[in-house]
Design an enzyme around this catalytic site. Structure first.
Site, short mmCIF file in Angstrom:
data_model
loop_
_atom_site.label_atom_id
_atom_site.label_comp_id
_atom_site.label_asym_id
_atom_site.label_seq_id
_atom_site.Cartn_x
_atom_site.Cartn_y
_atom_site.Cartn_z
N SER A 182 0.89 -1.08 0.04
CA SER A 182 -0.01 -0.03 -0.18
C SER A 182 0.84 1.12 -0.11
O SER A 182 1.61 1.55 -1.05
CB SER A 182 -0.98 -0.14 1.23
OG SER A 182 -1.86 1.06 1.14
N THR A 183 0.66 1.94 1.03
CA THR A 183 1.82 3.24 1.24
C THR A 183 3.10 2.97 0.97
O THR A 183 3.63 2.31 1.54
CB THR A 183 1.30 4.10 2.49
OG1 THR A 183 0.04 3.94 2.86
CG2 THR A 183 2.10 5.37 2.37
N HIS A 209 -2.90 -1.14 -3.32
CA HIS A 209 -3.98 -0.38 -2.90
C HIS A 209 -3.62 0.86 -4.02
O HIS A 209 -2.52 1.85 -3.82
CB HIS A 209 -3.89 0.26 -1.42
CG HIS A 209 -4.27 -0.86 -0.73
ND1 HIS A 209 -4.06 -0.94 0.79
CD2 HIS A 209 -4.58 -2.32 -0.68
CE1 HIS A 209 -4.37 -1.91 1.33
NE2 HIS A 209 -4.73 -2.76 0.56
N MET A 302 -0.19 1.30 5.31
CA MET A 302 -1.00 1.45 6.18
C MET A 302 -1.89 0.56 6.65
O MET A 302 -2.09 -0.02 5.59
CB MET A 302 -1.58 2.97 6.03
CG MET A 302 -0.67 4.29 5.74
SD MET A 302 -1.78 5.71 5.22
CE MET A 302 -3.01 5.47 6.71
N ASP A 305 -4.31 -4.45 6.33
CA ASP A 305 -4.69 -5.55 5.31
C ASP A 305 -3.87 -6.56 4.99
O ASP A 305 -2.66 -6.29 4.91
CB ASP A 305 -5.11 -4.73 3.78
CG ASP A 305 -5.70 -5.44 2.86
OD1 ASP A 305 -6.47 -6.59 3.14
OD2 ASP A 305 -5.46 -5.27 1.59
#
Length: 366
Positions: A182-183, A209, A302, A305
């Site tokens: 993600s991030t 993401h 972040m 997940d």
């Protein structure tokens, strides 16, 4: 506090309203200080070069679409004027914005934040603020001490430390390799893919993401980097060994075994962990399809997940790798897996790539 005072930020956006909103958001975090605001790229460059080296921003938030000097024109000039500054670009949620974002990442920007449209609540949403703050603080930390290993948190079980590993997972070659991020993920994925320079005996399935439209261009970006063919997954794709399949934005990527072949299915189920695509549904489907013959890597991001899915992978006999804190922009997703005690090893990107190559090539324990 990250270290050595709050992160110094320069905001560059031609919209006074956008500058005001982002400035107020960042002012709520004591670890961040907006030291300058600019109305276009030329203004940002002028302000930055006029500052003493010690006073310059550590992070520049750079809008891409501006009159006079736009972000893409300013980007190389800003990098030349202040090589140590992390530049995060702000991108419109459009196909044009996605293309500009990927071009900026190739040109030296470290990351991006998608600017929400007015119909999606504009910049007033908490998710935008959380992402903005996390990326600014994460990239500032990475630039401040890029080579300093993170201390192993005392709360982690000893066997999950950076120097000790749990022996577990498939003793045979994994049928699939799954990656969740993600991030900070686009840069981590690019670094990982560049190191996968030998044929793999399994398909690589990735959930990053990202909004719709951005994933198509990310797949193209990854396809250019190394020897591993990369594409956005499509409904009904037969997943071939040695290829990477990226979940499309706004679709869950699920995998089924159809007559001994792994096949991609795209789902429009509700978001999980506030995300679609999400890592957990992908991992659940792979556990069912591969009966534990899985190698999973959870990269920077972040939230948590992938945690529930990794529990299922570990219970089924698969292996889970987590990116280490020192090289993660945000140690949320990999940190959750590490703290839960289900990671076989906590590694940097280079070592994760090595594990994937070894596990896929000769079937040794990952």
């Amino acid at each position: 506090m990250i270290a050595a005072g709050p992160v110094r930020v320069l905001l560059c956006d031609d919209s006074a309203a956008a500058r005001g909103v982002m400035s107020r958001m960042l002012a709520t975090d004591p670890d961040i200080k907006v030291i300058a605001k600019a109305v276009d790229g030329g203004d940002a460059l002028g302000q930055l070069t006029a500052m003493a080296s010690a006073d310059r921003p550590q992070v520049v938030l750079l809008d891409l679409e501006m009159p006079r000097m736009d972000g893409m024109t300013a980007l190389p000039l800003l990098l030349k004027a202040a090589p140590g500054t992390a530049i995060i670009v702000a991108s419109a949620l459009s196909q044009r914005g996605a293309a500009a974002t990927m071009a900026a990442l190739r040109a030296g920007a470290v990351d991006y934040v998608p600017k929400p449209s007015a119909s999606a609540g504009g910049m007033n949403g908490g998710q935008f603020q959380a992402e903005l703050v996390a990326k600014i603080k994460g990239w500032a930390r990475m630039r401040r001490a890029p080579s300093t290993p993170a201390a192993v948190p005392a709360r982690l079980p000893l066997a999950r430390s950076l120097t000790m590993e749990r022996s577990c997972g498939p003793a045979v070659r994994p049928r699939a390799i799954a990656i969740g991020s993600s991030t900070g993920g686009p840069q981590a994925l690019a670094s990982l893919v560049a190191r996968l320079d030998r044929p793999l005996g399994a398909p690589v399935i990735v959930v990053q993401h990202m909004p719709a439209g951005f994933t198509t261009l990310l797949a193209d970006h990854l396809n250019r980097i190394g020897t591993l063919p990369c594409s956005e997954a499509k409904e009904g794709d037969k997943l071939l060994a040695g290829r990477l399949y990226l979940a499309p934005g706004d679709k869950h990527l699920l995998i089924k075994d159809v007559g001994g072949t792994l096949v991609a299915q795209l789902g429009e189920g509700p978001p999980e962990n506030f995300c679609r695509p999400a890592v957990d549904p992908m991992l659940r489907s792979l556990v069912a399809a591969c009966q534990g013959r899985l190698l999973v890597a959870i990269l920077t991001g972040m939230g948590s997940d992938g945690l529930a899915g990794c529990r299922s992978v570990s219970s089924a006999g698969g292996s889970v790798l987590a990116q280490d804190e020192a090289t993660s922009v945000v140690w949320g997703m990999p940190g959750a897996v590490a703290k839960a005690g289900i990671a076989s090893a906590i590694l940097n990107i280079e070592d994760i790539a090595s594990r994937i190559l070894v596990a896929s090539a000769d079937g040794k324990r990952a």
